[in-house]
Design an enzyme around this catalytic site. Structure first.
Site, PDB file in Angstrom:
ATOM      1  N   ASP A  12       0.801  -1.187   0.188  1.00  0.00           N
ATOM      2  CA  ASP A  12       0.167   0.051  -0.051  1.00  0.00           C
ATOM      3  C   ASP A  12       0.791   1.314  -0.147  1.00  0.00           C
ATOM      4  O   ASP A  12       0.489   2.162   0.648  1.00  0.00           O
ATOM      5  CB  ASP A  12      -1.074   0.029   1.197  1.00  0.00           C
ATOM      6  CG  ASP A  12      -1.797  -1.070   1.086  1.00  0.00           C
ATOM      7  OD1 ASP A  12      -2.391  -1.647  -0.004  1.00  0.00           O
ATOM      8  OD2 ASP A  12      -2.127  -1.720   2.448  1.00  0.00           O
ATOM      9  N   HIS A  40      -4.791  -1.730  -5.573  1.00  0.00           N
ATOM     10  CA  HIS A  40      -4.279  -0.597  -5.962  1.00  0.00           C
ATOM     11  C   HIS A  40      -5.208   0.528  -6.343  1.00  0.00           C
ATOM     12  O   HIS A  40      -5.955   0.363  -7.204  1.00  0.00           O
ATOM     13  CB  HIS A  40      -3.446  -0.837  -7.261  1.00  0.00           C
ATOM     14  CG  HIS A  40      -2.257  -1.958  -6.938  1.00  0.00           C
ATOM     15  ND1 HIS A  40      -1.602  -2.577  -8.048  1.00  0.00           N
ATOM     16  CD2 HIS A  40      -1.847  -2.179  -6.010  1.00  0.00           C
ATOM     17  CE1 HIS A  40      -0.578  -3.303  -7.443  1.00  0.00           C
ATOM     18  NE2 HIS A  40      -0.772  -3.433  -6.113  1.00  0.00           N
TER      19      HIS A  40
HETATM   20  P1  GDP Z   1      -0.923   0.071  -3.564  1.00  0.00           P
HETATM   21  O1  GDP Z   1      -1.341  -1.180  -3.112  1.00  0.00           O
HETATM   22  O2  GDP Z   1       0.872   0.204  -3.325  1.00  0.00           O
HETATM   23  O3  GDP Z   1      -1.068   0.429  -4.980  1.00  0.00           O
HETATM   24  O4  GDP Z   1      -1.334   1.446  -2.477  1.00  0.00           O
HETATM   25  P2  GDP Z   1      -2.844   1.578  -2.273  1.00  0.00           P
HETATM   26  O5  GDP Z   1      -3.624   2.038  -3.575  1.00  0.00           O
HETATM   27  O6  GDP Z   1      -3.550   0.361  -1.572  1.00  0.00           O
HETATM   28  O7  GDP Z   1      -2.580   2.787  -1.012  1.00  0.00           O
HETATM   29  C1  GDP Z   1      -2.260   4.150  -1.321  1.00  0.00           C
HETATM   30  C2  GDP Z   1      -3.239   4.810  -1.065  1.00  0.00           C
HETATM   31  O8  GDP Z   1      -2.762   6.386  -0.919  1.00  0.00           O
HETATM   32  C3  GDP Z   1      -4.392   5.073  -2.266  1.00  0.00           C
HETATM   33  O9  GDP Z   1      -5.644   5.270  -1.751  1.00  0.00           O
HETATM   34  C4  GDP Z   1      -4.169   6.185  -3.029  1.00  0.00           C
HETATM   35  O10 GDP Z   1      -4.981   6.764  -3.766  1.00  0.00           O
HETATM   36  C5  GDP Z   1      -3.497   7.166  -1.962  1.00  0.00           C
HETATM   37  N1  GDP Z   1      -2.203   8.041  -2.449  1.00  0.00           N
HETATM   38  C6  GDP Z   1      -1.257   7.658  -3.358  1.00  0.00           C
HETATM   39  N2  GDP Z   1      -0.316   8.373  -3.498  1.00  0.00           N
HETATM   40  C7  GDP Z   1      -0.803   9.539  -2.694  1.00  0.00           C
HETATM   41  C8  GDP Z   1      -0.052  10.777  -2.209  1.00  0.00           C
HETATM   42  O11 GDP Z   1       0.923  11.220  -2.789  1.00  0.00           O
HETATM   43  N3  GDP Z   1      -0.824  11.364  -1.173  1.00  0.00           N
HETATM   44  C9  GDP Z   1      -1.953  11.379  -0.781  1.00  0.00           C
HETATM   45  N4  GDP Z   1      -2.680  11.773  -0.169  1.00  0.00           N
HETATM   46  N5  GDP Z   1      -2.571   9.885  -1.289  1.00  0.00           N
HETATM   47  C10 GDP Z   1      -1.901   9.182  -2.065  1.00  0.00           C
HETATM   48 MG    MG Z   2      -2.900  -1.551  -1.971  1.00  0.00          MG
END
Ligand code: GDP
Ligand code: MG
Length: 426
Positions: A12, A40
């Protein structure tokens, strides 16, 4: 050009978000491990999407997506995910989605096994693994027992059906032992037939496809699910996933074991989050945790579970960077720390009264205590910043400190969830 995008931490970190952005410079995006336990989240001009099985490149019309042999695919879930994206206006066809004939099929009984075992563990020990209950561990176990079905078998159902009755008998031995209702050959046939009919045109030898594309000079990106600390070999076993989440596995899991990565980009979060059970040394509790969880919106994309949170953990991140062989880092969610006057960082662990800076064996982690240091926060909104010069001095200092602590260049800094909310550092 072959690049991997992998998680440095517990998952995440924002891999989907960075793949969505960086895939503008790539022709192909491949998922190479894991299944629909991934979550994601991607936000761009087309809307907000949560991708479980499909590579995050699927939102770009000029990118071809590949689901590699290292993946485990729940047929029903994949059909549902394709349908959902289509209804949001995303085009998905065999032209832009290729599924490996060698990828493993997650069966409905694998999901049942996952649920039965988590419930048994919870009752017997009070300590379930914290699985997503989507059948991932049981289906990988079946793969290594050589009892799993592969996507290519959907193209020859007559042959598959010769194998099916014995596998159903064998699986029912387990299901009955848990006291659940046995499964039937007919139900399994219905699963293969209903979803096999929808997916069959997408199934190819992706290794041949990728090798040809590579020879033609196409740019290929590998997208990981979860992070280094959830890797089946290098992570916090048994609180890991059941697949290899590391960059070195990307060519193998994508179908091109003969190719070598040119670049490994590690996705690292500006603070820490961890979904599910297991040691999490830098963990915050109480109000401190609630505040950071709310600011970061730390609730699982796949499950909605509140994530455990803590400050940036330099010990775990250094280890994650080593595991991923990261050449450069994308630091995500820096804006989440906007309102802190002082920001804590976990720089070391304390073990038996001694300060250590290496990431120890899982059992030893339980005995470690975090050593926190405080740095000055920027205490202002940075979500509009698009260039390094736009960032306040304290934010730049924080980035430089993390770079120093981790020994790796931070090339990208993301300051928001939207596609363009990202800074390329000099
Ligand atoms: P992944 O599983 O690695 O793709 O990550 P996730 O999607 O599960 O979790 C990342 C969360 O943080 C998601 O809800 C994204 O929309 C949010 N997100 C990603 N980058 C940023 C950022 O730079 N700032 C903020 N505030 N939210 C972010
Ligand atoms: Mg995730």
């Amino acid at each position: 050009m072959l690049t991997s995008i992998c998680g440095i931490n517990w998952g995440d970190e924002g891999k989907g978000r960075m793949v969505d952005l960086l895939s503008r410079d790539y022709d192909i995006v491949c998922r190479y491990q894991g299944g629909n336990n991934a979550g994601h989240t991607v936000i761009n001009d087309k809307g907000k999407f949560i991708l479980n099985l499909l590579p995050s490149g699927i939102l770009r019309e000029d990118v071809v997506c590949v689901m590699g042999p290292g993946m485990v695919i729940d047929l029903k879930h994949l059909c549902g995910e394709i349908q959902k994206l289509r209804s949001a206006g995303i085009k998905i066809s065999p032209e832009n989605l290729k599924i490996s004939d060698k990828a493993i099929i997650t069966m409905p009984y694998n999901v049942l096994q996952d649920i039965m075992e988590e419930d048994r563990l919870a009752k017997a020990t009070g300590k379930p693994y914290g699985s997503t209950r989507r059948g991932i561990a049981p289906v990988y176990a079946d793969k290594y027992l050589k009892k799993a079905f592969r996507m290519g078998e959907l193209l020859n159902l007559d042959l598959l059906y010769k194998r099916l009755p014995d596998i159903v008998d064998w699986k029912n031995m387990t299901i009955k032992a848990y006291g659940f209702t046995p499964i039937s050959v007919e139900d399994m046939k219905a699963y293969f037939e209903e979803y096999g009919a929808i997916l069959k045109d997408y199934i190819i030898d992706v290794g041949m496809y990728l090798n040809k594309a590579n020879a033609e000079g196409k740019k290929i990106m590998f997208e990981a699910q979860l992070g280094a600390l959830r890797d089946i070999d290098y992570g916090i076993v048994p609180y890991t996933s059941s697949s290899s989440t590391i960059a070195a596995y990307a060519p193998i899991g994508a179908g091109v074991p003969n190719l070598k990565l040119d670049k490994s980009i590690g996705i690292m979060k500006a603070y820490s989050s961890c979904v599910g059970a297991g040691p999490f040394t830098c963990e915050y509790f109480g109000e401190k945790a609630d505040k950071l969880r709310e600011l970061g919106g730390e609730y699982g994309a796949a499950t909605g579970r509140p994530r455990r949170v803590g400050p940036f953990d330099a010990v775990a991140s250094r280890y994650g960077i080593m595991c991923q062989g990261a050449d450069e880092i994308a630091l995500t969610k820096l804006d989440v720390l906007d309102s802190y006057e002082e920001i804590e960082i976990c720089t070391h662990y304390e073990l038996d009264g001694k300060i250590i800076d290496h990431f120890p064996f899982t059992d030893v982690l339980d005995l470690c205590k975090p050593v926190f240091e405080k740095v000055k926060g920027w205490n202002c909104d940075i979500s509009h910043c698009r260039k390094a010069e736009d960032l306040p001095k304290e934010a730049l200092d924080y980035i430089r400190l993390l770079e120093k602590l981790c020994g790796c260049k931070i090339k990208y800094v993301s300051v928001g969830a939207e596609r363009d909310a990202c800074i390329v550092m000099d």
